[in-house]
Structure formats: C-alpha cells, structure tokens
Design a protein around this motif. Sequence first.
Motif, short mmCIF file in Angstrom:
data_model
loop_
_atom_site.label_atom_id
_atom_site.label_comp_id
_atom_site.label_asym_id
_atom_site.label_seq_id
_atom_site.Cartn_x
_atom_site.Cartn_y
_atom_site.Cartn_z
N GLU A 29 52.61 55.30 54.16
CA GLU A 29 51.37 54.50 54.10
C GLU A 29 50.15 55.39 53.85
OE1 GLU A 29 50.82 51.17 54.02
OE2 GLU A 29 52.98 51.12 53.80
N ARG A 65 50.14 56.16 50.21
CA ARG A 65 49.67 55.01 49.44
C ARG A 65 48.15 54.88 49.52
NH1 ARG A 65 54.30 50.99 51.55
NH2 ARG A 65 55.89 51.52 50.03
N ALA A 79 46.34 57.54 47.51
CA ALA A 79 46.50 57.26 46.08
C ALA A 79 45.57 56.14 45.64
CB ALA A 79 47.94 56.91 45.77
N LYS A 80 45.45 55.09 46.46
CA LYS A 80 44.54 53.98 46.13
C LYS A 80 43.11 54.47 46.04
CE LYS A 80 47.19 50.21 48.19
NZ LYS A 80 47.27 49.25 49.29
N ASP A 83 43.76 60.32 38.60
CA ASP A 83 45.15 59.88 38.54
C ASP A 83 46.14 61.02 38.52
OD1 ASP A 83 44.41 60.67 36.02
OD2 ASP A 83 45.56 59.13 34.99
N GLU A 96 54.22 55.98 44.23
CA GLU A 96 54.40 54.53 44.08
C GLU A 96 53.09 53.84 43.68
OE1 GLU A 96 56.07 52.87 47.60
OE2 GLU A 96 57.97 53.93 47.37
N GLU A 97 51.99 54.36 44.16
CA GLU A 97 50.68 53.75 43.84
C GLU A 97 50.11 54.24 42.52
OE1 GLU A 97 49.05 51.27 45.38
OE2 GLU A 97 50.79 51.09 46.68
#
Length: 125
Positions: free
Chosen positions: A81, A84, A87-88, A96, A120-121
């Motif tokens: 988590e 994630r 990354a968000k 990126d 994954e993100e």
Amino acid sequence: MSIKQEKRIRRHKKIRMNMHGTKDRPRLFVFRSNQHIYAQLVDDGPGGHPSKIIMSVSDRDLKPARAGGSKKGKKSDVAKEVGRLIAKKAIESKIDKVVFDRGGTVFHGRIKALADGAREEGLKF
C-alpha cells in the motif's frame, strides 16, 4: 551500533556510489525498520549539492485509512500500500520513472512488496 546495522550501511554506501537521482528521474529510497516502512523520492542534485526530498510516504500515513483503524494486517500488505501511495503521488507530480534504492537491504519481502505496489500503479524502475 550493531554489526548487522554496520553491514547494511556499508552495502548502502557501495550501492550509492553508482546510483544517482535527478529531477527527471528521482531516487526512490526505501527504509525498513522492524515495525514501519518509509519511502522517499529524492533529487540528489548535480555534483556536490545536497539531496532534496521531493515527497515521502510511510505506513504511518495509512493508519486512519486501514480497515478497523488499529488492525495492521500483514507487514508486506502494508508495504504494498505504501508503494501504491508513493506511485500515485509521483504520477500526480508528473514523475513516472525512478531509480530504486533498497537502502542496503535484501530485495525480498517488504521491500519487494513495496516495489511491486509502485509498479502496479505505473511507476517505472
């Protein structure tokens, strides 16, 4: 300082000799303690200029959002988590691509889970 910590620091210094984060491709630095995990995006700057932390996330930022409030779950799930979330935040800031810095620890368990969550993100290493 214990021998284990000294070895980790020595490994991290060796890794950092060849790894450098820039403004376009910052270094995703991961620190793992026994209870918590932290991730930071760092711009090391040119030459001898000091490093600049662009953003940071830890599992402490997730506590209110977790189901049940006080229940933690597995440490590797929490690390995923955190990956994630960083990354968000990075993609919102138009970053990126990153250089992954595992901090001298083995790329296994929570460190790998954080990396998988970031991938994954949409973050590219």
